[in-house]
Scaffold this motif. Structure first.
Motif, PDB file in Angstrom:
ATOM      1  N   THR A  48       0.831  -1.208   0.000  1.00 35.95           N
ATOM      2  CA  THR A  48       0.000   0.000   0.000  1.00 35.95           C
ATOM      3  C   THR A  48       0.862   1.253   0.000  1.00 35.95           C
ATOM      4  OG1 THR A  48      -1.808  -1.122   1.139  1.00 35.95           O
ATOM      5  CG2 THR A  48      -1.758   1.282   1.295  1.00 35.95           C
ATOM      6  N   VAL A  49       1.873   1.287   0.850  1.00 37.51           N
ATOM      7  CA  VAL A  49       2.766   2.454   0.925  1.00 37.51           C
ATOM      8  C   VAL A  49       3.474   2.657  -0.406  1.00 37.51           C
ATOM      9  CG1 VAL A  49       4.843   3.389   2.021  1.00 37.51           C
ATOM     10  CG2 VAL A  49       3.062   2.325   3.429  1.00 37.51           C
ATOM     11  N   LEU A  50       4.021   1.595  -0.972  1.00 33.19           N
ATOM     12  CA  LEU A  50       4.732   1.703  -2.247  1.00 33.19           C
ATOM     13  C   LEU A  50       3.796   2.143  -3.373  1.00 33.19           C
ATOM     14  CD1 LEU A  50       7.002  -1.436  -1.853  1.00 33.19           C
ATOM     15  CD2 LEU A  50       7.795   0.954  -1.987  1.00 33.19           C
ATOM     16  N   THR A  51       2.577   1.633  -3.378  1.00 33.69           N
ATOM     17  CA  THR A  51       1.594   2.039  -4.389  1.00 33.69           C
ATOM     18  C   THR A  51       1.298   3.531  -4.266  1.00 33.69           C
ATOM     19  OG1 THR A  51       0.635  -0.175  -4.437  1.00 33.69           O
ATOM     20  CG2 THR A  51      -0.759   1.642  -5.243  1.00 33.69           C
ATOM     21  N   ARG A  52       1.130   4.019  -3.048  1.00 33.00           N
ATOM     22  CA  ARG A  52       0.899   5.454  -2.844  1.00 33.00           C
ATOM     23  C   ARG A  52       2.110   6.278  -3.256  1.00 33.00           C
ATOM     24  NH1 ARG A  52      -2.401   5.316   2.911  1.00 33.00           N
ATOM     25  NH2 ARG A  52      -4.263   4.316   2.058  1.00 33.00           N
ATOM     26  N   MET A  53       3.297   5.738  -3.065  1.00 30.53           N
ATOM     27  CA  MET A  53       4.511   6.448  -3.499  1.00 30.53           C
ATOM     28  C   MET A  53       4.540   6.571  -5.015  1.00 30.53           C
ATOM     29  SD  MET A  53       7.428   5.040  -0.866  1.00 30.53           S
ATOM     30  CE  MET A  53       8.659   6.297  -1.309  1.00 30.53           C
ATOM     31  N   VAL A  54       4.119   5.523  -5.724  1.00 28.66           N
ATOM     32  CA  VAL A  54       4.036   5.579  -7.188  1.00 28.66           C
ATOM     33  C   VAL A  54       2.980   6.599  -7.598  1.00 28.66           C
ATOM     34  CG1 VAL A  54       3.391   4.301  -9.276  1.00 28.66           C
ATOM     35  CG2 VAL A  54       4.871   3.224  -7.571  1.00 28.66           C
TER      36      VAL A  54
ATOM     37  N   GLN B 161       8.787   0.481 -11.508  1.00 23.57           N
ATOM     38  CA  GLN B 161       9.931  -0.434 -11.459  1.00 23.57           C
ATOM     39  C   GLN B 161      10.570  -0.430 -10.066  1.00 23.57           C
ATOM     40  OE1 GLN B 161       9.454   1.863 -13.931  1.00 23.57           O
ATOM     41  NE2 GLN B 161       8.851   0.427 -15.526  1.00 23.57           N
ATOM     42  N   GLN B 162      10.688   0.745  -9.451  1.00 21.32           N
ATOM     43  CA  GLN B 162      11.245   0.827  -8.102  1.00 21.32           C
ATOM     44  C   GLN B 162      10.334   0.116  -7.098  1.00 21.32           C
ATOM     45  OE1 GLN B 162      11.619   5.162  -8.436  1.00 21.32           O
ATOM     46  NE2 GLN B 162      13.728   4.953  -7.678  1.00 21.32           N
ATOM     47  N   LYS B 163       9.039   0.258  -7.290  1.00 20.63           N
ATOM     48  CA  LYS B 163       8.073  -0.440  -6.435  1.00 20.63           C
ATOM     49  C   LYS B 163       8.280  -1.947  -6.553  1.00 20.63           C
ATOM     50  CE  LYS B 163       3.174  -1.596  -6.149  1.00 20.63           C
ATOM     51  NZ  LYS B 163       1.839  -1.389  -6.728  1.00 20.63           N
TER      52      LYS B 163
ATOM     53  N   ALA C 103      10.899  -3.619  -7.525  1.00 22.51           N
ATOM     54  CA  ALA C 103      12.189  -4.012  -6.946  1.00 22.51           C
ATOM     55  C   ALA C 103      12.112  -4.042  -5.420  1.00 22.51           C
ATOM     56  CB  ALA C 103      13.289  -3.057  -7.410  1.00 22.51           C
ATOM     57  N   ALA C 104      11.442  -3.055  -4.833  1.00 25.44           N
ATOM     58  CA  ALA C 104      11.300  -3.009  -3.369  1.00 25.44           C
ATOM     59  C   ALA C 104      10.487  -4.202  -2.868  1.00 25.44           C
ATOM     60  CB  ALA C 104      10.675  -1.697  -2.933  1.00 25.44           C
ATOM     61  N   LEU C 105       9.422  -4.527  -3.591  1.00 26.55           N
ATOM     62  CA  LEU C 105       8.597  -5.659  -3.174  1.00 26.55           C
ATOM     63  C   LEU C 105       9.328  -6.997  -3.324  1.00 26.55           C
ATOM     64  CD1 LEU C 105       5.117  -4.589  -4.576  1.00 26.55           C
ATOM     65  CD2 LEU C 105       5.798  -4.794  -2.166  1.00 26.55           C
ATOM     66  N   ALA C 106      10.263  -7.052  -4.253  1.00 28.36           N
ATOM     67  CA  ALA C 106      11.028  -8.273  -4.472  1.00 28.36           C
ATOM     68  C   ALA C 106      12.166  -8.442  -3.466  1.00 28.36           C
ATOM     69  CB  ALA C 106      11.604  -8.284  -5.895  1.00 28.36           C
ATOM     70  N   GLU C 107      12.556  -7.349  -2.809  1.00 30.01           N
ATOM     71  CA  GLU C 107      13.647  -7.415  -1.847  1.00 30.01           C
ATOM     72  C   GLU C 107      13.226  -8.238  -0.625  1.00 30.01           C
ATOM     73  OE1 GLU C 107      16.003  -4.310   1.045  1.00 30.01           O
ATOM     74  OE2 GLU C 107      15.537  -3.630  -0.992  1.00 30.01           O
ATOM     75  N   GLU C 108      14.035  -9.217  -0.281  1.00 29.85           N
ATOM     76  CA  GLU C 108      13.739 -10.018   0.907  1.00 29.85           C
ATOM     77  C   GLU C 108      14.211  -9.276   2.144  1.00 29.85           C
ATOM     78  OE1 GLU C 108      14.731 -14.340   2.897  1.00 29.85           O
ATOM     79  OE2 GLU C 108      15.080 -14.054   0.756  1.00 29.85           O
ATOM     80  N   LEU C 109      13.288  -9.023   3.038  1.00 30.08           N
ATOM     81  CA  LEU C 109      13.615  -8.291   4.265  1.00 30.08           C
ATOM     82  C   LEU C 109      13.908  -9.268   5.392  1.00 30.08           C
ATOM     83  CD1 LEU C 109      10.972  -5.435   4.139  1.00 30.08           C
ATOM     84  CD2 LEU C 109      13.326  -5.422   3.341  1.00 30.08           C
ATOM     85  N   VAL C 110      15.001  -9.007   6.070  1.00 29.31           N
ATOM     86  CA  VAL C 110      15.410  -9.867   7.191  1.00 29.31           C
ATOM     87  C   VAL C 110      15.392  -9.037   8.459  1.00 29.31           C
ATOM     88  CG1 VAL C 110      17.239 -11.329   8.118  1.00 29.31           C
ATOM     89  CG2 VAL C 110      16.879 -11.193   5.653  1.00 29.31           C
TER      90      VAL C 110
END
Length: 180
Positions: free
Chosen positions: A155-161, A169-171, A173-180
């Motif tokens: 939701t946050v990334l969609t609002r940023m777009v 594309q940045q959205k 890539a961010a969603l694909a990043e595995e967060l640890v």
């Protein structure tokens, strides 16, 4: 704000108050929507508050859902906007916001969730942290429901777009990043 990444600030404004840089502390549209929901349709949904109003409420006022408290929130918000710059308001908000558990402020949140400084957070990490703000314990990826956390990050990334802070594309890539 030097120690806070632009991604954090942009995510906050896009997700919580897209008109932050153009309003003077309150939003007539937001207040009207909240008033309709809370009074006319009898749904106590909250919302309608700008970042400045949230700062006033979270740091100086009670959580009461009354007209008096809402009036106080508006008055304090106007005073904050007259006294401080937009960057100072963002800084105060980010340094006082509740991020779940016993974590208050972006410095503690960045350390608790990612063992980083706020200036080192990636777009994926920034959007995840900002995503927890509406309900920190429920949306926390570690203290709450990881699925809710991922939905809020999206939701946050969609609002940023939508608000022009990042590209599709940045959205992705961010969603694909595995967060640890």
């Amino acid at each position: 704000l030097d120690n806070i990444s632009d991604d954090v600030k942009d995510a906050l404004v896009a997700a919580e108050d897209k008109d932050f840089y153009t309003h003077s502390g309150f939003s007539i549209t937001g207040i009207s929507r909240a008033l309709f929901n809370n009074v006319v349709s009898r749904e106590v949904t909250g919302g309608g508050s700008t970042l400045t109003q949230q700062l006033a409420k979270n740091t100086l006022l009670s959580e009461d859902q009354t007209f008096l408290r809402k009036y106080q929130e508006l008055a304090v918000s106007l005073a904050i906007e007259q006294r401080y710059s937009k960057d100072e308001i963002l800084n105060m908000y980010l340094n006082s916001a509740f991020f779940g558990g016993t974590t208050f402020g972006i410095q503690d949140a960045a350390k608790f969730y990612f063992n980083k400084l706020p200036s080192e957070l990636t777009l994926a990490q920034s959007s995840m942290l900002i995503g927890v703000l509406p309900a920190p314990n429920a949306y926390s990826p570690t203290l709450g429901n990881p699925q809710y956390a991922k939905e809020r990050q999206t939701t946050v990334l969609t609002r940023m777009v939508t608000n022009g802070y990042i590209t599709e594309q940045q959205k992705s890539a961010a969603l694909a990043e595995e967060l640890v």
